[in-house]
Design an enzyme around this catalytic site. Sequence first.
Site: not given
Length: 408
Positions: A215-217, A282
């Site tokens: 995943t991402n932030r 995102a």
Amino acid sequence: MTRDSGLTSALCGRRVALLVTGSIAAYKAVVLMRLLMKEGARVRVAMTKEASRFVGEAAFSAFLNEPVLTDMWSRAGEPHIELGEWAEVMVVAPATATTIAKMASGVGDNVVVASFLAASGVVFVAPAMHHRMWLHPATQRNVRRLKSWGIHVIEPVEGELANGQRGIGRMAEPEAIVARLVSHFRGQKRDLAGYRVLVSAGPTEEPIDPVRVLTNRSSGKMGWMLAERARERGAEVILVAGPVALRPPEGVRCIEVRSALEMENAIRAHWQSVDAVVMAAAVSDWRPSQVHSSKIKRGDRECLVLELVPNPDILAGLGKERQGARPVLVGFALESENLVEHALDKLERKKVDLIVANPTSALGGDENEAIFLTREGAKEIGRLSKGELADRIWDEVRRLLKSLRNRD
Ligand code: C5P
């Protein structure tokens, strides 16, 4: 309708829940209730047991058609949360340090906090407490948390406190609280009424095995703000949201998804029926080529190689398939270098109408810095809160939609 000058209409007919907690300022809540009623608001009141040590229930109920809620339990044994569902506007005044802490951590053990947890409208909080309690890091953290959820905190003012000392902690005056509510509602444009928009938000989660994800932030805040502002300006909003720790905004149809493929399906189910798609999500560019059906064991292997395959570029797919100029397509470009150059490339390659270019520092915080790129050129937007930036994006989308309408 009451008084003059447009002040009247801003609160007139609005359903306002006044929630009173145990501070000496509780007596001012009676004045606040009367002022709200003068503005034409429909007011209901709930108060904690602690509040009733400072002001009697009768001081409110004498002016109301409905009983004051003091107990969290109804006769049917159900917790009283319908006040939260009923209210368009919730005003917690005075809000003690304990109430703010309970609100920030979701402890709904009294009628006020339970109503707040069930709130479906805009929430205003007017703290009142001793100045050292106000300045304590615990209180400040709790207040920040409330603000990060979009709750409006009407800051306490400096003045004499209950114990004769001076400091910041006095509840804002009832007139100031009402003025704040009025300006909140009066400032609302309704210029997106009649439009349907879709916003994507948050990160995606690409499963590796049943417990691990890639995943991402992304916090989802930008997309949330976009959804909220569009709804406030009158649009019908669909929010396609990746996994984030935010409560779905009220009045918005929220479709929760996890992976990029799920996000793509949700967007494709609706994109042709909307006037604009704003892709603030995102989206993970990659996903593991295979999802293990059981948890990958560490074993004694030296290293683990994950093979990744590209996810579809959702926005570019819409740009390619769009027939004509509708829906207006908006993308974000988060870049650590050559911001404008890369963003221009995206505008062309993804065939979109607007690219909002941000530096990577925009991720996660409450502010954002942006440049708008359209076919007409670049527009420097500078540093703004995410709420203000959301408004600027909708201004631009509306301009694009109006120019389409003129062409039709
Ligand atoms: O190419 P890049 O990922 O920087 O493009 C960002 C824009 O494209 C964002 O608006 C994002 O939501 C969208 N995007 C997408 N599908 C992907 C990757 C990005 O729609 N797989």
